[in-house]
Structure formats: structure tokens, C-alpha cells
Design an enzyme around this catalytic site. Structure first.
Site, PDB file in Angstrom:
ATOM      1  N   ASP A   1       5.862   5.052  -1.147  1.00  0.00           N
ATOM      2  CA  ASP A   1       7.307   5.287  -1.236  1.00  0.00           C
ATOM      3  C   ASP A   1       7.940   4.199  -2.103  1.00  0.00           C
ATOM      4  O   ASP A   1       7.258   3.277  -2.561  1.00  0.00           O
ATOM      5  CB  ASP A   1       7.947   5.328   0.174  1.00  0.00           C
ATOM      6  CG  ASP A   1       7.878   3.984   0.898  1.00  0.00           C
ATOM      7  OD1 ASP A   1       8.190   2.940   0.274  1.00  0.00           O
ATOM      8  OD2 ASP A   1       7.524   3.954   2.101  1.00  0.00           O
TER       9      ASP A   1
ATOM     10  N   ASN B   1       3.022  -6.599  13.594  1.00  0.00           N
ATOM     11  CA  ASN B   1       2.600  -5.235  13.913  1.00  0.00           C
ATOM     12  C   ASN B   1       2.726  -5.047  15.428  1.00  0.00           C
ATOM     13  O   ASN B   1       2.129  -5.817  16.186  1.00  0.00           O
ATOM     14  CB  ASN B   1       1.132  -5.034  13.473  1.00  0.00           C
ATOM     15  CG  ASN B   1       0.711  -3.581  13.501  1.00  0.00           C
ATOM     16  OD1 ASN B   1       1.101  -2.832  14.393  1.00  0.00           O
ATOM     17  ND2 ASN B   1      -0.091  -3.188  12.532  1.00  0.00           N
TER      18      ASN B   1
ATOM     19  N   HIS C   1      -1.705   1.500  -4.144  1.00  0.00           N
ATOM     20  CA  HIS C   1      -2.088   2.887  -3.831  1.00  0.00           C
ATOM     21  C   HIS C   1      -1.261   3.906  -4.612  1.00  0.00           C
ATOM     22  O   HIS C   1      -1.251   5.089  -4.264  1.00  0.00           O
ATOM     23  CB  HIS C   1      -1.973   3.154  -2.322  1.00  0.00           C
ATOM     24  CG  HIS C   1      -3.048   2.493  -1.530  1.00  0.00           C
ATOM     25  ND1 HIS C   1      -3.055   2.423  -0.152  1.00  0.00           N
ATOM     26  CD2 HIS C   1      -4.190   1.846  -1.923  1.00  0.00           C
ATOM     27  CE1 HIS C   1      -4.130   1.767   0.266  1.00  0.00           C
ATOM     28  NE2 HIS C   1      -4.836   1.404  -0.788  1.00  0.00           N
TER      29      HIS C   1
ATOM     30  N   GLN D   1       0.847  -1.199   0.000  1.00  0.00           N
ATOM     31  CA  GLN D   1       0.000   0.000   0.000  1.00  0.00           C
ATOM     32  C   GLN D   1       0.879   1.243   0.000  1.00  0.00           C
ATOM     33  O   GLN D   1       0.383   2.361  -0.092  1.00  0.00           O
ATOM     34  CB  GLN D   1      -0.880   0.023   1.259  1.00  0.00           C
ATOM     35  CG  GLN D   1      -1.833  -1.138   1.357  1.00  0.00           C
ATOM     36  CD  GLN D   1      -2.449  -1.225   2.752  1.00  0.00           C
ATOM     37  OE1 GLN D   1      -3.427  -0.558   3.052  1.00  0.00           O
ATOM     38  NE2 GLN D   1      -1.861  -2.035   3.611  1.00  0.00           N
ATOM     39  N   ASN D   2       2.182   1.044   0.129  1.00  0.00           N
ATOM     40  CA  ASN D   2       3.063   2.196   0.312  1.00  0.00           C
ATOM     41  C   ASN D   2       3.343   2.907  -0.998  1.00  0.00           C
ATOM     42  O   ASN D   2       3.596   2.278  -2.019  1.00  0.00           O
ATOM     43  CB  ASN D   2       4.372   1.769   0.977  1.00  0.00           C
ATOM     44  CG  ASN D   2       4.117   1.250   2.385  1.00  0.00           C
ATOM     45  OD1 ASN D   2       3.012   1.433   2.900  1.00  0.00           O
ATOM     46  ND2 ASN D   2       5.099   0.630   2.978  1.00  0.00           N
TER      47      ASN D   2
ATOM     48  N   CYS E   1      -1.051  20.398 -17.232  1.00  0.00           N
ATOM     49  CA  CYS E   1      -0.821  19.281 -18.160  1.00  0.00           C
ATOM     50  C   CYS E   1      -0.608  19.837 -19.570  1.00  0.00           C
ATOM     51  O   CYS E   1      -1.439  20.620 -20.047  1.00  0.00           O
ATOM     52  CB  CYS E   1      -2.058  18.379 -18.121  1.00  0.00           C
ATOM     53  SG  CYS E   1      -2.088  17.138 -19.406  1.00  0.00           S
TER      54      CYS E   1
END
Ligand code: OAD
Length: 264
Positions: free
Chosen positions: A124, A234, A138, A121-122, A165
Site C-alpha cells: 500500500d 507487535n 515487495h 514490505q507493504n 501489454c
């Protein structure tokens, strides 16, 4: 004769060892290992998570203002500058032992003829810096696209000023999924497939609060042919009920212990 008394910490060490051994056994037996990561895996690299108390981004900023189409249309400059600030924070960060261990797990699986899929989901690029090629459900904060015609914008976008754009004059925005938006279709289909094929499903560093990503565990569990084994890493255990083994540890500490013994 002296009998060594077992202390509570000996006992919990033994329990942790037993849990590690069980997970290693399940990984050795698996044909498909599927891993889902969230912001927690990058926390030890110095990138803030979203929902951790005090340090989480959504504890300090308003998600609806900064991560939604409505928020962008209401104040595009604020949103653009917030993402520029996050990009600057992220760009020099390096993968930690957790990212590296997942790349080792991928190599181990390949060497054993097992399928391995990393879903992240990161936004980075720390998995990529570590050698992995995650399915990014994501998006990617380092990339941009037009908010209107969706064409990728690949020119320099380091300015704090808004960019138009070249194709349709719409506003350029980061290529991340905002609340209320659909996930990239191809990435989601691949993630869904990998979850439904998994024999071992690992959920690492995610609060499991954001759907549809959080639903991947249940998708994996709903597989009828045989049971999937679900591992969660976690420090703050989630409320996911499908988890078979929970490690209340930081990913950068736990993953190397789990993976090193597999590969050595
Ligand atoms: P969250 O911030 O919701 O959850 C991060 C989880 O990581 C928490 O449950 C922490 O307890 C855990 N954590 C913290 N440090 C850790 C460590 N060292 N090792 C392991 N776990 C640790 O982040 P996500 O679940 O990733 O969307 O959030 C999901 C989505 O919500 C994100 O992808 C983001 C956000 O809005 C987009 O960017 C599009």
C-alpha cells in the site's frame, strides 16, 4: 504515614516506561536507525493483514492461487480481479498515528544528523501518504507491469477485464512480488545495506515469517563492530530471537509514545 501499595498494573506501567526510556536512549545514541514495517502497521487504517487469525487475507484466500506465477498463469482473470478488489479496498485508506510517528522519527533523525531508513514490505502507499519514502521490497499494488517483458504499464488499469501489454501482448499484472519471485534488486540491496549499518533496528507489524525480509534482523545482528539494538512492536510477539525489547502493542498506539518524547 501512608505507604502506597504498588499494584500489578503500576508495576507493568513502570516496566513499559522503562522500556520506552531505554529505546529512546538507544535511538538518541544511534548513528543509523533502520525500520522494517509489515502489514500490521496498516491494520489500524483498516487494511487487513495476511496472517492474523480470522481477519488475515491468507486465512481466507489461497496464497498459492493468488500470489504466485503459477496461480496467475492458471487463472489470470481471478488473480487480476482479486487485486482490483484489494486496490479498491486500499485506495481511500489513510495513514494512522503509527505511519505519522515514523515520518516524525525520520525528521528527528535528520535534524540530529543520523541516518534513517524505512524499509516496508507493504504494497500500500500509506507511508508515502504520510510523507515517508520507504524502500518497497515487495512492490506497489497501485502500479502495474507486463508479466512477460516486465515493462511498467502506466495507462488506465481500472478495468476488471484482463489488459494486454502494448509492447509484447503479454498480460498486465500488479507490480507486487509473488511467492517464488525475486525481490526488486535495487530495493533489496538498499535494504540489506541499511540493515547491516543499523545501530537501532525496529521491526514493526510483521510476523517475520516471509524471507528474505525476515532475515534482515539477523543480518543487522550479525554486524560485528558493535551490537545493534532490536525493537519489535507487535501485539502478537513473534518468535524472533534477536529482539532486545518487545512491545506487545498496536503500532498506532505505541509509536507516538516512543517518538513524541524524542522530539519534544
Ligand atoms: P503478516 O500478516 O504476516 O503479519 C502481520 C503482523 O502484524 C502480525 O504478526 C500481527 O500480529 C501484527 N499486527 C496486527 N495488528 C497490528 C498493529 N495494530 N500494530 C502492530 N502489529 C500488528 O504480514 P507481513 O509480515 O507484512 O507479501 O507479511 C509479509 C508478506 O507476506 C507481505 O508483504 C505479503 C505477504 O504475502 C506481499 O504482499 C508480496
Amino acid at each position: 504515614m501512608e505507604t502506597k501499595k504498588m499494584s500489578i498494573s503500576d508495576n507493568s506501567n513502570q516496566m513499559a516506561k522503562d522500556k520506552l526510556a531505554l529505546c529512546q536512549q538507544k535511538i538518541r545514541q544511534a548513528k543509523q536507525v533502520t525500520v522494517l514495517t509489515g502489514a500490521g502497521i496498516s491494520a489500524e487504517s483498516g487494511i487487513p493483514t495476511f496472517r492474523d487469525k480470522q481477519t488475515g487475507l491468507w486465512e481466507n484466500f489461497r496464497a498459492e492461487e493468488l500470489a504466485s506465477q503459477q496461480g496467475f498463469l492458471a487463472n489470470p482473470k481471478l488473480v487480476w480481479q482479486w487485486y482490483q478488489m484489494r486496490r479498491q479496498l486500499i485506495q481511500d485508506k489513510q495513514p494512522n498515528a503509527g505511519h505519522d510517528a515514523l515520518f516524525q522519527l525520520e525528521q528527528y533523525c535528520q535534524s540530529q544528523g543520523k541516518a534513517f531508513t524505512l524499509i516496508s514490505q507493504n504494497v500500500d502507499e500509506l507511508h508515502e501518504k504520510s510523507g515517508s519514502n520507504p524502500i518497497k521490497i515487495h512492490g506497489n499494488i497501485m502500479k502495474n507491469q507486463c508479466n512477460s517483458c516486465l515493462t511498467p504499464y502506466t495507462q488506465d488499469a481500472s478495468s476488471n477485464e484482463l489488459i494486454s501489454c502494448p509492447k509484447c501482448d503479454g498480460l498486465v499484472r500488479p507490480s507486487v512480488v509473488w511467492f517464488g519471485e525475486n525481490l526488486p534488486e535495487e530495493a533489496w540491496n538498499q535494504a540489506y545495506e541499511a540493515a547491516s549499518q543499523a545501530d537501532v533496528f525496529m521491526s514493526i507489524g510483521t510476523s517475520s515469517q516471509v524471507y528474505p525480509a525476515a532475515g534482515l534482523i539477523d543480518m543487522a545482528k550479525s554486524r560485528k563492530k558493535h551490537a545493534v539494538f532490536v525493537i519489535e512492536i507487535n501485539p502478537n510477539p513473534t518468535e524472533q530471537t534477536s529482539v532486545d525489547v518487545q512491545f506487545p502493542n498496536q503500532a498506532g498506539k505505541l509509536l507516538p509514545m516512543l517518538i513524541n518524547q524524542l522530539t519534544n
